[in-house]
Motif scaffolding. Structure first.
Motif, PDB file in Angstrom:
ATOM      1  N   ASN A   1       8.196   5.058   1.661  1.00  0.00           N
ATOM      2  CA  ASN A   1       8.186   3.631   1.982  1.00  0.00           C
ATOM      3  C   ASN A   1       9.360   2.926   1.349  1.00  0.00           C
ATOM      4  O   ASN A   1      10.041   2.143   1.996  1.00  0.00           O
ATOM      5  CB  ASN A   1       6.896   3.000   1.483  1.00  0.00           C
ATOM      6  CG  ASN A   1       5.786   3.252   2.473  1.00  0.00           C
ATOM      7  OD1 ASN A   1       6.049   3.280   3.673  1.00  0.00           O
ATOM      8  ND2 ASN A   1       4.597   3.452   1.966  1.00  0.00           N
TER       9      ASN A   1
ATOM     10  N   LEU B   1       0.864  -1.179   0.000  1.00  0.00           N
ATOM     11  CA  LEU B   1       0.000   0.000   0.000  1.00  0.00           C
ATOM     12  C   LEU B   1       0.903   1.231   0.000  1.00  0.00           C
ATOM     13  O   LEU B   1       2.045   1.167   0.453  1.00  0.00           O
ATOM     14  CB  LEU B   1      -0.882   0.023   1.247  1.00  0.00           C
ATOM     15  CG  LEU B   1      -2.108  -0.879   1.265  1.00  0.00           C
ATOM     16  CD1 LEU B   1      -1.729  -2.294   1.608  1.00  0.00           C
ATOM     17  CD2 LEU B   1      -3.121  -0.355   2.265  1.00  0.00           C
ATOM     18  N   GLU B   2       0.367   2.331  -0.435  1.00  0.00           N
ATOM     19  CA  GLU B   2       1.181   3.537  -0.463  1.00  0.00           C
ATOM     20  C   GLU B   2       1.278   4.169   0.918  1.00  0.00           C
ATOM     21  O   GLU B   2       2.179   4.940   1.188  1.00  0.00           O
ATOM     22  CB  GLU B   2       0.581   4.570  -1.427  1.00  0.00           C
ATOM     23  CG  GLU B   2       0.576   4.145  -2.872  1.00  0.00           C
ATOM     24  CD  GLU B   2      -0.656   3.359  -3.253  1.00  0.00           C
ATOM     25  OE1 GLU B   2      -1.360   2.887  -2.338  1.00  0.00           O
ATOM     26  OE2 GLU B   2      -0.918   3.200  -4.460  1.00  0.00           O
ATOM     27  N   PHE B   3       0.332   3.836   1.746  1.00  0.00           N
ATOM     28  CA  PHE B   3       0.301   4.470   3.057  1.00  0.00           C
ATOM     29  C   PHE B   3       0.583   3.445   4.152  1.00  0.00           C
ATOM     30  O   PHE B   3       0.513   2.243   3.927  1.00  0.00           O
ATOM     31  CB  PHE B   3      -1.069   5.101   3.305  1.00  0.00           C
ATOM     32  CG  PHE B   3      -1.429   6.151   2.297  1.00  0.00           C
ATOM     33  CD1 PHE B   3      -0.787   7.383   2.326  1.00  0.00           C
ATOM     34  CD2 PHE B   3      -2.395   5.918   1.337  1.00  0.00           C
ATOM     35  CE1 PHE B   3      -1.112   8.349   1.397  1.00  0.00           C
ATOM     36  CE2 PHE B   3      -2.714   6.884   0.407  1.00  0.00           C
ATOM     37  CZ  PHE B   3      -2.080   8.111   0.426  1.00  0.00           C
ATOM     38  N   GLN B   4       0.862   4.008   5.283  1.00  0.00           N
ATOM     39  CA  GLN B   4       0.981   3.125   6.429  1.00  0.00           C
ATOM     40  C   GLN B   4      -0.398   2.627   6.826  1.00  0.00           C
ATOM     41  O   GLN B   4      -1.398   3.296   6.570  1.00  0.00           O
ATOM     42  CB  GLN B   4       1.625   3.879   7.598  1.00  0.00           C
ATOM     43  CG  GLN B   4       3.098   4.139   7.293  1.00  0.00           C
ATOM     44  CD  GLN B   4       3.726   5.071   8.270  1.00  0.00           C
ATOM     45  OE1 GLN B   4       3.041   5.888   8.879  1.00  0.00           O
ATOM     46  NE2 GLN B   4       5.037   4.980   8.396  1.00  0.00           N
TER      47      GLN B   4
ATOM     48  N   PRO C   1       4.757   9.723  -0.933  1.00  0.00           N
ATOM     49  CA  PRO C   1       4.416   8.611  -0.025  1.00  0.00           C
ATOM     50  C   PRO C   1       5.097   7.311  -0.430  1.00  0.00           C
ATOM     51  O   PRO C   1       5.628   6.595   0.393  1.00  0.00           O
ATOM     52  CB  PRO C   1       2.906   8.493  -0.148  1.00  0.00           C
ATOM     53  CG  PRO C   1       2.461   9.754  -0.762  1.00  0.00           C
ATOM     54  CD  PRO C   1       3.591  10.262  -1.578  1.00  0.00           C
ATOM     55  N   LEU C   2       5.070   7.060  -1.691  1.00  0.00           N
ATOM     56  CA  LEU C   2       5.674   5.833  -2.184  1.00  0.00           C
ATOM     57  C   LEU C   2       7.165   5.830  -1.886  1.00  0.00           C
ATOM     58  O   LEU C   2       7.714   4.870  -1.383  1.00  0.00           O
ATOM     59  CB  LEU C   2       5.438   5.731  -3.690  1.00  0.00           C
ATOM     60  CG  LEU C   2       5.629   4.349  -4.273  1.00  0.00           C
ATOM     61  CD1 LEU C   2       4.445   3.462  -3.919  1.00  0.00           C
ATOM     62  CD2 LEU C   2       5.817   4.447  -5.759  1.00  0.00           C
TER      63      LEU C   2
ATOM     64  N   HIS D   1       6.218  10.925  10.509  1.00  0.00           N
ATOM     65  CA  HIS D   1       5.055  10.374   9.826  1.00  0.00           C
ATOM     66  C   HIS D   1       3.769  10.681  10.551  1.00  0.00           C
ATOM     67  O   HIS D   1       2.721  10.840   9.933  1.00  0.00           O
ATOM     68  CB  HIS D   1       5.198   8.847   9.735  1.00  0.00           C
ATOM     69  CG  HIS D   1       5.727   8.417   8.419  1.00  0.00           C
ATOM     70  ND1 HIS D   1       5.014   8.590   7.262  1.00  0.00           N
ATOM     71  CD2 HIS D   1       6.898   7.836   8.066  1.00  0.00           C
ATOM     72  CE1 HIS D   1       5.718   8.117   6.259  1.00  0.00           C
ATOM     73  NE2 HIS D   1       6.878   7.665   6.715  1.00  0.00           N
TER      74      HIS D   1
END
Lengths: 387, 786
Positions: free
Chosen positions: B677, A11-14, B673-674, B766
């Motif tokens: 991560n 997923l792109e988010f947590q 965002p990508l 975050h």
């Protein structure tokens, strides 16, 4: 025999919130809620095609805030509840609401070949669970066997029982109970027992586990110091009433008989950090999953305290000759509890593991970095249990 | 050599007399005659000019031919040789002549005297013959007379024999008639022996003739008297006061009177039993009340038992055996009497044994047990004597059994004592750890405490070993029993006592880890640390030392399986490991709780701009420092990974790196965002997975690393559950920098601290809707200000 490799989805988010779509018993489908403070949060509907090992996803926008907890209605595929953070004027408040997803996504067959961002759809709000008087919502639990009209939510130190009326568009607080005591008491999680006509709910706060009767909203049992530290999660054995699993910050998973709460029936200490999640398999309750912030998922085979302590019992009719009888005796020997597998596909803390509601041999796990991993029970074990 | 022998007379024709070899020994000639080889003769013959022994030229040979000889001589010899030979021969002939003359002269006289003697003898024999004839005639006359006399005396002799028979019969009868009177008199005079002797003489006759009225009367009278006598004897016997000799006489007489032996035995034994039981009761009284303390010490008790009861028992057995068993009577009686005696002894000894055992059980003191051992020794020794007297009874075996039981019980008690001693030590340590620290006084030194506890435990073990060793001392009689040689040493002392104790130490250690696992527990962490070090010391040296000591003192001859040192060491090591792990867990938990409270209770959204490091962080550093000191007292430093020369000044590079840029300011890049991560995942790929609650090594650095790991991970998880405002994030930045400044020195790999702190700050960013990081320089200023 070779086991299938795990399937990973990023997923792109947590994310912390994961649930199987409980009302769906044919397709393997999970719902994930994301946590992002800066962007619109999403609910990912993950469809897993078991035959082809392919994941199909649909994304719903959840605009009201980051999702801390998600739960699906046991009766209606399209209905779900979330607990989400609402930030307003430098104040953070966790609220809960019941939603309905677009009709075409309910069965997930909808293909979305295009980029998901282009045709994201939104959820339809059914109702808010009004918690202004009760504090932050920790979780929402559906009545497991019911018609999807009853909910329980945990808000700070309150246990709230809701009735959904007018086709779920209105939530009425029908009963509540509050935890009294010194200090700030806060429920961390809860679980609704599928036994006893769904009249029992169990909750965790700090190191204690409490059982409640939903008819009288009175406490029926109390496990003081169930864990050395905070209790993170609970689950009921689906086939064996009174049996309860719990996990917590002391790295342990404990199994309880609620009739005798002085000592746990069994304790597992396999994780090297807090255990956030524990789940019984719905069909074969010897299979227990636990997910931990040591980034591992452990699948244990708790045969000795399962509803099938002697393995799968074969009907006597099927047995005709001596040899079969002999075999039957063999299988009736009590099996050893064991750790079946440790899954290490995650690289961040795992906050949620869930069994699929459709396929009892499949489960999903979600780590904070937004990685969803779908794993299967090793085939050897599967056949061992089945045959 | 050539002296002629006087005995044999050589014949005149013998060839030896003409031998050319000169004078020859008569033996030589004789030998020659009998065909035996004569070395001398041959030698001489060889010398002769003739050579050829036995041939016609041999002058001494049987087949001598003078013609041949002479021809040969003449042919072979020179003139001078012939002359020599001739003179030689003449000389020899002359010598032979004179020899012959002497012999004839000497033997002639002897012949003459022999002839005289034979003639004389002839005359004497003739005279003797005449006298013998005369004697024979006389003898025949005497025989005739004698026959005549005996025929005349025949009748009278028969009469006399008859008369004498009658006389003896009459005397016997008289004896019988007088018997009752005599018996009465004897009884009056208490000459019982005499009476019995008389009676036994007459008894058989009376019995034989009892059909005659007169004899019947006598018999009745006698029986009456004898019954009376027997009665008296029995009374005397029963009375018992008389000496052993009298008693023996009594029994002897009674047995002669055909009294049933069985009854006598019973009577004797029951009599003895009364006395012995009285003694046993006296002994029992010394046991004191059932639950009260015994009146006398055990040695005195056993002494009394031995001196009174056992020695009397021996006396009884001895006299009984003399009276009944060893008598040369019917086999049946001996057998029966022996059986009775064994049963009697066994039953009484059983009572005695139960008393002794009760007394031994009262012996609970765990100090010096020399008294007990001496008492047992005496007990055992005396039983040996008794067993020798009566080999058929099982007293010896049972006595040994009791001693063995006592020894086992003793070992058990010592084990309990050791365990309770250990517990007491632990309590002492606990107290000194918990004692309020006086101002200006150092907190109790853990190393000293450790030294004290291990020394005192070791001393206790040694003294217990010494106590137990008494059981196997050379001068103790039972020490050479197989049990004490084998099983006692191996199973009892080594396994039961020493190994049991070591195992219980490990067990206690494990209990500390289990029972106090929840809610922090009441065990002070310092105690856990101390015990862990204790167990580790046991593993490295103490166990093998103790076991070697034990094996040396108790030379084990038994081959039953024993616990090897290695398995004990492994157990101790495991206990040490668990304790240390638990210590890390407990300490980590304490710090974790502080951090968690500090994160959970604060409103991070509405916090003000950070000016200071939060007090809780200082507290964390302080606590960590004091833990470091504490652990340093007991454990070695341990190995660190190589570190940069100026770690404390490390500028927390993450904050300025490009990665950090993307982390804290995701809005600058569209695909933020990508990327976040991706980048954090990439970073994780290169760092090893960290096990938070993992076993630690036995050194300071590892312990501290464990504690810090637990604390920081908690910090991380707590941060992820909160939402932060801009200043909230900055506060966390300051706190983390402060922690980094002070914590790196404690851990084995500073990168670990950096990694975890990075994670914390990253996660905080975050969880912050408005992430504006603080300037690194400002952070440094704040932190340095303290």
């Amino acid at each position: 025999m070779e086991d299938d490799a795990p399937v990973i989805y990023g997923l792109e988010f947590q994310a912390r919130a994961l649930t199987p779509q409980i009302a769906e018993t044919d397709a393997i489908r999970f719902l994930i809620g994301t946590q992002s403070l800066k962007y619109d949060n999403q609910i990912h509907i993950i469809d897993f095609d078991d035959e082809n090992n392919i994941i199909n996803k649909n994304v719903l926008i959840h605009q009201v805030g980051e999702i801390w907890h998600i739960s699906a209605s046991p009766a209606d595929k399209g209905v779900l509840a979330t607990c989400y953070n609402k930030t307003s004027d430098s104040k953070v408040m966790t609220c809960a609401a019941v939603w309905r997803m677009p009709k075409e996504l309910e069965s997930g067959s909808h293909e979305s070949p295009d980029d998901s961002s282009s045709n994201t759809q939104t959820l339809e709000l059914l109702c808010h669970l009004d918690n202004t008087a009760h504090g932050n919502m920790a979780c929402v639990i559906w009545e497991p066997m019911g018609d999807g009209k009853k909910l329980i939510s945990l808000a700070d130190n309150h246990l709230l029982l809701w009735d959904l009326q007018e086709s779920s568009s209105n939530a009425v607080l029908s009963n509540s109970a509050a935890l009294e005591g010194k200090g700030q008491l806060k429920f961390t999680s809860g679980r609704w027992s599928p036994h006893h006509n769904c009249t029992q709910v169990t909750t965790a706060n700090d190191t204690a586990i409490r059982g409640w009767d939903t008819r009288s909203m009175r406490q029926i049992y109390y496990i003081e110091n169930a864990h050395g530290q905070l209790v993170r999660d609970l689950d009921f054995n689906p086939n064996k009433q009174y049996y309860l699993a719990s996990c917590g910050d002391d790295c342990k998973v404990k199994f309880w008989d609620t009739r005798n709460v002085t000592e746990p029936v069994k304790t597992l200490e396999e994780h090297s950090h807090w255990v956030w999640n524990v789940r019984y398999n719905h069909s074969h309750d010897q299979l227990v999953l636990s997910g931990s912030s040591d980034s591992r998922i452990i699948l244990s085979n708790m045969v000795s305290i399962s509803s099938e302590p002697f393995g799968h019992l074969v009907d006597d009719d099927d047995l005709s000759d001596q040899e079969d009888h002999h075999q039957e005796e063999k299988t009736k020997e009590p099996l050893q509890d064991s750790i079946i597998a440790t899954y290490e596909e995650h690289e961040d803390s795992v906050y949620a593991v869930e069994w699929s509601s459709a396929d009892p041999w499949l489960f999903a796990s979600l780590s904070y970095d937004g990685r969803l991993v779908i794993n299967r029970v090793p085939r050897a074990l599967k056949y061992h249990i089945l045959l | 050599m050539s002296a002629p022998q006087g005995g044999p007379l050589p014949g005149p024709g013998e060839p030896g007399s003409e031998a050319p070899g000169g004078k020859r020994r008569p033996h030589g000639m004789l030998k020659l005659y009998y065909g035996l080889p004569d070395p001398a003769g041959e030698a001489r013959g060889g010398l002769a000019p003739g050579g050829d022994p036995g041939g016609p030229t041999d002058i001494n040979g049987a087949h001598f031919d003078p013609e041949v000889f002479l021809t040969k001589l003449r042919k072979e010899c020179s003139l001078t040789q012939l002359m020599d030979c001739e003179t030689d021969m003449v000389k020899q002939i002359r010598a032979l002549d004179s020899d012959m003359q002497t012999l004839v002269y000497e033997n002639y006289n002897k012949f003459i005297s022999a002839t005289d003697t034979i003639r004389k003898m002839k005359n004497d024999f003739k005279k003797m013959e005449d006298e013998m004839d005369c004697l024979a005639a006389n003898m025949s006359v005497i025989t005739e007379f004698s026959a005549c006399i005996s025929s005349t005396l025949q009748d009278q002799h028969e009469q006399i024999t008859k008369l004498s028979g009658v006389h003896t019969l009459l005397r016997k009868l008289q004896f019988l008639f007088e018997l009752p009177a005599r018996l009465t008199k004897c009884v009056e005079l208490e000459a019982y022996g005499q009476a019995v002797r008389y009676y036994s003489k007459a008894r058989s006759i009376l019995h034989q003739y009892q059909h005659m009225p007169s004899f019947q009367g006598i018999q009745d009278d006698c029986q009456k008297i004898m019954a009376n006598l027997a009665q008296k004897l029995r009374e005397k016997f029963r009375d018992g006061g008389s000496g052993a000799k009298d008693l023996a006489e009594c029994v002897e007489l009674l047995l002669q009177l055909d009294e049933p032996a069985e009854e006598l035995c019973d009577e004797f034994l029951s009599h003895a039993r009364c006395r012995l039981e009285a003694e046993l009761e006296a002994l029992e009284a010394e046991l004191g009340k059932p639950c009260g303390a015994p009146v006398t010490d055990i040695l005195e008790f056993i002494d009394r038992g031995c001196n009174i009861f056992v020695s009397n028992m021996c006396l009884v057995i001895a006299s009984y055996q003399e009276l009944f068993v060893s008598r040369e009577g019917v086999q049946g009686i001996t057998r029966m009497a022996q059986d009775k005696l064994v049963a009697f002894v066994n039953s009484l000894m059983e009572t005695y044994f139960s008393l002794v055992e009760r007394r031994i059980q009262l012996e609970k003191g765990v100090g010096d047990n020399s008294l007990l051992v001496r008492a047992l020794d005496r007990f055992h020794r005396r039983l040996q004597a008794l067993a020798k007297l009566l080999p058929a009874s099982n007293v010896a075996a049972e006595g040994t059994e009791i001693v063995v039981r006592a020894a086992k019980e003793r070992i058990r008690q010592y084990l309990l004592a050791l365990q309770s001693f250990y517990q007491d030590c632990l309590t002492d340590v606990r107290q000194s750890l918990a004692a309020p620290r006086l101002a200006g006084k150092e907190s109790p030194n853990l190393a000293e405490l450790l030294g004290t506890i291990s020394a005192s435990v070791l001393n206790q073990i040694k003294s217990v070993l010494t106590y137990v060793h008494l059981f196997t001392a050379k001068d103790i009689t039972f020490s050479n029993k197989p049990y004490f040689k084998g099983e006692f040493c191996s199973q009892g002392v080594r396994e039961g006592l020493i190994v049991g104790f070591i195992k219980s130490i490990c067990q206690t250690a494990r209990q500390f880890c289990e029972t106090t696992g929840d809610k922090g527990g009441s065990t002070p962490p310092a105690l856990l640390l101390l015990l862990s070090r204790l167990c580790l010391d046991y593993e490295t040296s103490t166990i093998s030392y103790i076991l070697t000591l034990t094996d040396e003192q108790f030379l084990v001859q038994d081959h039953s399986p024993i616990t090897p040192v290695t398995s004990l060491c492994a157990e101790a090591r495991e206990a040490a490991q668990r304790l240390l792990n638990h210590y890390v867990k407990v300490q980590g938990l304490i710090i974790s709780q502080m951090l968690r409270k500090s994160v959970e209770t604060r409103d991070w959204v509405n916090t003000i701009e950070p000016r200071n490091v939060r007090a809780v962080m200082k507290r964390v550093v302080e606590d960590t420092t004091s833990i470091d000191v504490q652990v340093g007292l007991l454990y070695e430093e341990g190995v660190r990974k190589a570190q940069s020369s100026d770690s404390s000044k490390r500028t927390f590079s993450v904050y300025s790196s490009s990665r950090q840029q993307s982390r804290y300011a995701p809005s600058y890049t569209p695909s933020a965002p990508l990327d976040t991560n991706l980048l954090s995942n990439i970073q994780k790929l290169f760092s090893e997975r960290i096990d938070i609650f993992s076993p630690v090594e036995f050194n300071k650095v590892s312990v501290l690393t464990g504690i810090i790991k637990i604390s920081l991970k908690t910090f991380l998880e707590c941060v992820r559950l909160r939402t932060f405002g801009r200043y909230g994030l900055q506060q966390i930045q300051v706190d983390c920098y402060y922690l980094q400044l002070y914590l790196w020195r404690f851990v084995c790999d500073e990168n670990l601290v950096h990694f975890l702190l990075d994670e914390i700050v990253g996660s905080t960013a975050h969880r912050c809707p408005d992430p504006v990081p603080m300037e690194q320089s400002v952070i440094e200023v704040i932190c340095e200000r303290g």
